[in-house]
Design an enzyme around this catalytic site. Structure first.
Site, PDB file in Angstrom:
ATOM      1  N   CYS A 129       0.827  -1.208   0.000  1.00  0.00           N
ATOM      2  CA  CYS A 129       0.000   0.000   0.000  1.00  0.00           C
ATOM      3  C   CYS A 129       0.862   1.259   0.000  1.00  0.00           C
ATOM      4  O   CYS A 129       1.350   1.683   1.053  1.00  0.00           O
ATOM      5  CB  CYS A 129      -0.923  -0.014   1.220  1.00  0.00           C
ATOM      6  SG  CYS A 129      -1.948   1.461   1.355  1.00  0.00           S
ATOM      7  N   CYS A 132      -0.531   4.148   2.100  1.00  0.00           N
ATOM      8  CA  CYS A 132      -0.304   4.047   3.555  1.00  0.00           C
ATOM      9  C   CYS A 132       1.147   4.358   3.906  1.00  0.00           C
ATOM     10  O   CYS A 132       1.419   5.064   4.872  1.00  0.00           O
ATOM     11  CB  CYS A 132      -0.600   2.623   4.055  1.00  0.00           C
ATOM     12  SG  CYS A 132      -2.051   1.857   3.331  1.00  0.00           S
ATOM     13  N   ASP A 133       2.086   3.819   3.144  1.00  0.00           N
ATOM     14  CA  ASP A 133       3.484   3.825   3.578  1.00  0.00           C
ATOM     15  C   ASP A 133       4.406   4.735   2.754  1.00  0.00           C
ATOM     16  O   ASP A 133       5.552   4.961   3.156  1.00  0.00           O
ATOM     17  CB  ASP A 133       4.045   2.386   3.533  1.00  0.00           C
ATOM     18  CG  ASP A 133       3.241   1.469   4.440  1.00  0.00           C
ATOM     19  OD1 ASP A 133       2.804   1.943   5.497  1.00  0.00           O
ATOM     20  OD2 ASP A 133       3.041   0.300   4.090  1.00  0.00           O
TER      21      ASP A 133
END
Ligand code: NAP
Length: 309
Positions: A129, A132-133
């Site tokens: 992801c 997200c990261d």
């Protein structure tokens, strides 16, 4: 007892809920992760009609949820463990529910590469992801693996943070749409490593390098990197449906155009269904049809679910 249970609250499930809610069917929606589904792993969506400048996935899904909640559709955060097609009942860790029809909109999960190091380094430099990261990789070098639309979008997103983004793909051309490929080629931070596969991901405490193999020469070499993002497709979230419904060899639910699955009163929509194009817009289309079919099944006695192979 509900009229309809919808399993999954991504774009397909929320659209199904919109239509069952407007048909005044008592609807319960069960979602094991977060309302909005896997699309929230992308930051923006550029090909949802009506948004020429693209739209934030958070914003789009928040609006879909709001629209459904206004129709008194109940959304519960519970994972479905088992389904009884004949009884139209589902079991979750918290309880059991029964309905007159069930709509499965369970979506899909990221596919794993299956190479040494992947399990151990997940969450430690290896991610599925970018949204997200990605912000963790400011000024760093990252690798993204795959050749589809997801890789293209996420590689472009990662260039906001990373100094260099290498795309490793097993063939000599990507399958991403032409407009995304144009954007990739125009981006100076993006490099292509084509006809290569990743054979290992290494690092003691976090990702430090990957091993890549040139499929033309069979030569292997190490590539230093700070992060690896894997986008090699998705597997359907249908493990709980094995031996319950007809699935294809990859586990996708086989339905007709009416979204009816192989058992009477059970419908499926979105990414968990066998289909040719998995997009938010096609998930929404499926959801509307599944809800309409469920409505006809419940209210008009229309027959669905002839065994399909
Ligand atoms: P995808 O289109 O299925 O592409 C997966 C890519 O991973 C392919 O390039 C494939 O290579 C490669 N791959 C598969 N297994 C592999 C393995 N074991 N090792 C190395 N490479 C492997 O998946 P996606 O890009 O994640 O997208 C999933 C779905 O969502 C698609 O239907 C896509 O169109 C849709 N999507 C749409 C958008 C958009 O339109 N904006 C954005 C994101 C996703 P090959 O090419 O050689 O098969």
């Amino acid at each position: 007892m509900h009229d309809v249970i919808i399993i999954g609250a991504g774009p397909a499930g929320l659209t199904a809920g919109l239509y069952t809610g407007r048909a005044r069917l008592a609807t319960l929606m069960l979602e094991k992760m977060v309302t909005g589904g896997r699309i929230l792993m992308s930051e923006t969506i550029e090909n949802y009609p009506g948004f020429p400048a693209g739209v934030s996935t958070q914003e789009l899904m928040r609006r879909m949820e709001e629209q459904v909640k206004e129709l008194q559709v109940e959304i519960k955060s519970e994972e479905v463990l088992e389904i009884d097609c004949a009884q139209k009942s589902v079991k979750t860790e918290e309880g059991a529910y029964k309905a007159k029809a069930i709509i499965i909109a369970a979506g899909s999960r990221p596919r794993k590469l299956g190479v040494p190091g992947e399990e151990q380094l997940t969450g430690r430099g290896l991610s599925y992801c970018a949204t997200c990261d990605g912000p963790l990789y400011k000024g760093k070098n990252v690798v993204v693996v795959g050749g589809g639309n997801a890789v293209a979008e996420e590689a472009i997103y990662l260039t906001r943070f990373a100094a260099r983004v290498d795309i490793v793909h097993r063939r000599d051309e990507l399958r991403a749409s032409a407009i995304l490929q144009e954007q990739l080629k125009a981006n100076k931070k993006i490099n292509f490593i084509l006809s290569h596969v990743v054979t290992q991901i290494s690092g003691s405490k976090k990702v430090e390098s990957i091993k890549i193999k040139d499929l033309r020469s069979q030569e292997e070499r190490d590539l230093a990197c700070d992060g690896v993002f894997i986008y090699i497709g998705y597997d359907p979230e249908t493990d709980f449906l094995k031996n319950k419904l007809h699935l294809d060899d990859s586990g996708f639910i086989i339905t007709g155009e009416d979204m009816a699955a192989s058992e009477e009163g059970i419908f499926a929509c979105g990414d968990c269904r066998k289909k040719s194009l998995r997009q938010v817009i096609t998930a929404c289309g499926d959801g509307a049809i599944a809800a309409e079919s469920a409505y006809k099944y419940i209210s008009k006695g229309t027959t669905y679910g002839a065994k399909r192979t």
